[in-house]
Design a protein around this motif. Structure first.
Motif, mmCIF file in Angstrom:
data_model
loop_
_atom_site.group_PDB
_atom_site.id
_atom_site.type_symbol
_atom_site.label_atom_id
_atom_site.label_comp_id
_atom_site.label_asym_id
_atom_site.label_seq_id
_atom_site.Cartn_x
_atom_site.Cartn_y
_atom_site.Cartn_z
ATOM 1 N N LEU A 1 -19.373 46.900 27.571
ATOM 2 C CA LEU A 1 -19.150 45.528 27.139
ATOM 3 C C LEU A 1 -17.698 45.330 26.752
ATOM 4 C CD1 LEU A 1 -21.950 44.417 24.654
ATOM 5 C CD2 LEU A 1 -21.501 43.549 26.906
ATOM 6 N N GLU A 2 -17.104 44.311 27.284
ATOM 7 C CA GLU A 2 -15.722 43.993 26.926
ATOM 8 C C GLU A 2 -15.680 43.185 25.632
ATOM 9 O OE1 GLU A 2 -12.150 41.616 29.010
ATOM 10 O OE2 GLU A 2 -13.270 43.006 30.263
ATOM 11 N N LEU A 3 -16.593 42.219 25.513
ATOM 12 C CA LEU A 3 -16.685 41.394 24.313
ATOM 13 C C LEU A 3 -18.062 41.598 23.685
ATOM 14 C CD1 LEU A 3 -15.180 38.035 25.619
ATOM 15 C CD2 LEU A 3 -14.071 39.709 24.160
ATOM 16 N N VAL A 4 -18.097 41.688 22.377
ATOM 17 C CA VAL A 4 -19.363 41.835 21.659
ATOM 18 C C VAL A 4 -19.738 40.475 21.088
ATOM 19 C CG1 VAL A 4 -20.492 42.966 19.709
ATOM 20 C CG2 VAL A 4 -18.852 44.235 21.100
ATOM 21 N N PRO A 5 -20.970 40.031 21.316
ATOM 22 C CA PRO A 5 -21.376 38.724 20.782
ATOM 23 C C PRO A 5 -21.508 38.774 19.260
ATOM 24 C CG PRO A 5 -23.244 39.854 21.765
ATOM 25 C CD PRO A 5 -22.034 40.698 22.046
ATOM 26 N N ASP A 6 -21.503 37.609 18.633
ATOM 27 C CA ASP A 6 -21.704 37.518 17.190
ATOM 28 C C ASP A 6 -23.160 37.743 16.811
ATOM 29 O OD1 ASP A 6 -19.007 36.863 16.529
ATOM 30 O OD2 ASP A 6 -19.378 34.819 17.215
ATOM 31 N N VAL A 7 -24.071 37.273 17.659
ATOM 32 C CA VAL A 7 -25.509 37.333 17.402
ATOM 33 C C VAL A 7 -26.221 37.425 18.746
ATOM 34 C CG1 VAL A 7 -27.494 36.069 16.446
ATOM 35 C CG2 VAL A 7 -25.271 35.829 15.367
ATOM 36 N N VAL A 8 -27.350 38.129 18.779
ATOM 37 C CA VAL A 8 -28.206 38.153 19.965
ATOM 38 C C VAL A 8 -29.470 37.377 19.629
ATOM 39 C CG1 VAL A 8 -29.652 39.605 21.436
ATOM 40 C CG2 VAL A 8 -27.352 40.351 20.839
ATOM 41 N N ILE A 9 -29.858 36.480 20.535
ATOM 42 C CA ILE A 9 -31.115 35.741 20.406
ATOM 43 C C ILE A 9 -31.945 36.103 21.630
ATOM 44 C CG2 ILE A 9 -32.191 33.468 20.296
ATOM 45 C CD1 ILE A 9 -29.499 32.444 19.144
ATOM 46 N N SER A 10 -33.156 36.591 21.383
ATOM 47 C CA SER A 10 -33.968 37.066 22.499
ATOM 48 C C SER A 10 -35.439 36.764 22.274
ATOM 49 C CB SER A 10 -33.783 38.581 22.656
ATOM 50 O OG SER A 10 -34.582 39.077 23.722
ATOM 51 N N ASP A 11 -36.164 36.731 23.371
ATOM 52 C CA ASP A 11 -37.616 36.638 23.351
ATOM 53 C C ASP A 11 -38.164 38.057 23.475
ATOM 54 O OD1 ASP A 11 -40.276 35.858 23.561
ATOM 55 O OD2 ASP A 11 -39.934 34.447 25.195
ATOM 56 N N ILE A 12 -39.423 38.249 23.189
ATOM 57 C CA ILE A 12 -40.053 39.548 23.419
ATOM 58 C C ILE A 12 -40.419 39.688 24.886
ATOM 59 C CG2 ILE A 12 -42.117 40.930 22.988
ATOM 60 C CD1 ILE A 12 -42.042 39.950 20.120
ATOM 61 N N GLU A 13 -40.962 38.630 25.456
ATOM 62 C CA GLU A 13 -41.452 38.695 26.825
ATOM 63 C C GLU A 13 -40.357 38.334 27.810
ATOM 64 O OE1 GLU A 13 -45.317 37.028 27.365
ATOM 65 O OE2 GLU A 13 -45.781 37.316 25.258
ATOM 66 N N MET A 14 -39.898 39.377 28.523
ATOM 67 C CA MET A 14 -38.859 39.208 29.536
ATOM 68 C C MET A 14 -39.195 40.126 30.710
ATOM 69 S SD MET A 14 -35.403 39.209 27.210
ATOM 70 C CE MET A 14 -35.612 40.895 26.675
ATOM 71 N N PRO A 15 -38.689 39.821 31.886
ATOM 72 C CA PRO A 15 -38.929 40.714 33.023
ATOM 73 C C PRO A 15 -38.134 42.015 32.880
ATOM 74 C CG PRO A 15 -37.533 38.874 33.658
ATOM 75 C CD PRO A 15 -37.951 38.642 32.236
ATOM 76 N N ARG A 16 -38.658 43.088 33.380
ATOM 77 C CA ARG A 16 -38.038 44.419 33.436
ATOM 78 C C ARG A 16 -37.878 45.113 32.091
ATOM 79 N NH1 ARG A 16 -33.224 43.250 37.443
ATOM 80 N NH2 ARG A 16 -33.800 41.119 37.039
ATOM 81 N N MET A 17 -37.454 44.440 31.050
ATOM 82 C CA MET A 17 -37.284 45.045 29.734
ATOM 83 C C MET A 17 -37.772 44.038 28.700
ATOM 84 S SD MET A 17 -33.820 46.079 27.634
ATOM 85 C CE MET A 17 -33.139 47.042 28.943
ATOM 86 N N ASP A 18 -38.734 44.446 27.870
ATOM 87 C CA ASP A 18 -39.188 43.496 26.856
ATOM 88 C C ASP A 18 -38.227 43.490 25.669
ATOM 89 O OD1 ASP A 18 -39.875 45.604 25.100
ATOM 90 O OD2 ASP A 18 -42.007 45.470 25.551
ATOM 91 N N GLY A 19 -38.431 42.548 24.771
ATOM 92 C CA GLY A 19 -37.541 42.391 23.623
ATOM 93 C C GLY A 19 -37.527 43.599 22.699
ATOM 94 N N PHE A 20 -38.650 44.315 22.618
ATOM 95 C CA PHE A 20 -38.689 45.519 21.791
ATOM 96 C C PHE A 20 -37.745 46.580 22.352
ATOM 97 C CE2 PHE A 20 -43.190 43.944 21.046
ATOM 98 C CZ PHE A 20 -42.910 43.397 19.804
ATOM 99 N N ASP A 21 -37.760 46.757 23.679
ATOM 100 C CA ASP A 21 -36.837 47.711 24.314
ATOM 101 C C ASP A 21 -35.388 47.270 24.137
ATOM 102 O OD1 ASP A 21 -38.785 49.481 25.184
ATOM 103 O OD2 ASP A 21 -39.059 48.430 27.095
ATOM 104 N N LEU A 22 -35.158 45.969 24.220
ATOM 105 C CA LEU A 22 -33.806 45.454 24.013
ATOM 106 C C LEU A 22 -33.304 45.809 22.618
ATOM 107 C CD1 LEU A 22 -31.379 43.732 24.972
ATOM 108 C CD2 LEU A 22 -32.556 41.766 23.961
ATOM 109 N N ILE A 23 -34.146 45.615 21.605
ATOM 110 C CA ILE A 23 -33.756 45.958 20.230
ATOM 111 C C ILE A 23 -33.408 47.442 20.153
ATOM 112 C CG2 ILE A 23 -34.554 46.181 17.843
ATOM 113 C CD1 ILE A 23 -36.370 43.728 18.386
ATOM 114 N N ARG A 24 -34.275 48.298 20.689
ATOM 115 C CA ARG A 24 -34.029 49.749 20.646
ATOM 116 C C ARG A 24 -32.709 50.107 21.319
ATOM 117 N NH1 ARG A 24 -39.281 49.666 22.427
ATOM 118 N NH2 ARG A 24 -40.807 50.010 20.809
ATOM 119 N N ASN A 25 -32.446 49.510 22.464
ATOM 120 C CA ASN A 25 -31.204 49.804 23.191
ATOM 121 C C ASN A 25 -29.971 49.350 22.422
ATOM 122 O OD1 ASN A 25 -32.393 51.076 25.400
ATOM 123 N ND2 ASN A 25 -32.700 49.145 26.481
ATOM 124 N N ILE A 26 -30.046 48.177 21.805
ATOM 125 C CA ILE A 26 -28.911 47.679 21.025
ATOM 126 C C ILE A 26 -28.679 48.576 19.814
ATOM 127 C CG2 ILE A 26 -28.144 45.791 19.523
ATOM 128 C CD1 ILE A 26 -29.400 43.849 21.586
#
Length: 110
Positions: A1-26
């Protein structure tokens, strides 16, 4: 990532990676581990909310969500980030009153 956002807004239900996986990865990425994550989802059961908060979500809003609440959360995270970068607080200092870096008057109290 070149720029880091101030805040992430996400849903749980997404294709390929759910929101729980996104949280873990972040949270696993040292550059992003402190990034506020706001989940907005139709999954309003307490078990989903608890799980998201346990793995690192900062906030959890059910749908339909209150737009004013969301905007207040975002503004609060941005203000906290700006305050932590200010010369009076410096990075790593808590923002609560009486818990900041030692001041000149503190040395007189010792």
């Amino acid at each position: 990532l070149e720029l880091v956002p101030d805040v992430v807004i996400s849903d749980i239900e997404m294709p390929r990676m759910d929101g729980f996986d996104l949280i873990r990865n972040i949270r696993a990425d040292k550059r992003l581990s402190k990034l506020p994550i706001i989940m907005i989802t139709s999954r309003t059961a307490e078990k989903h909310r608890r799980h998201a908060l346990e793995i690192g979500a900062s906030d959890y809003l059910g749908q339909p969500y209150d737009e004013d609440e969301l905007l207040t959360l975002i503004a609060g995270y941005i203000q906290a980030q700006q305050a932590s970068l200010s010369p009076t607080h410096g990075p790593g200092y808590p923002l609560s009153p009486g818990h900041g870096p030692p001041s000149a008057t503190d040395s007189h109290d010792r």
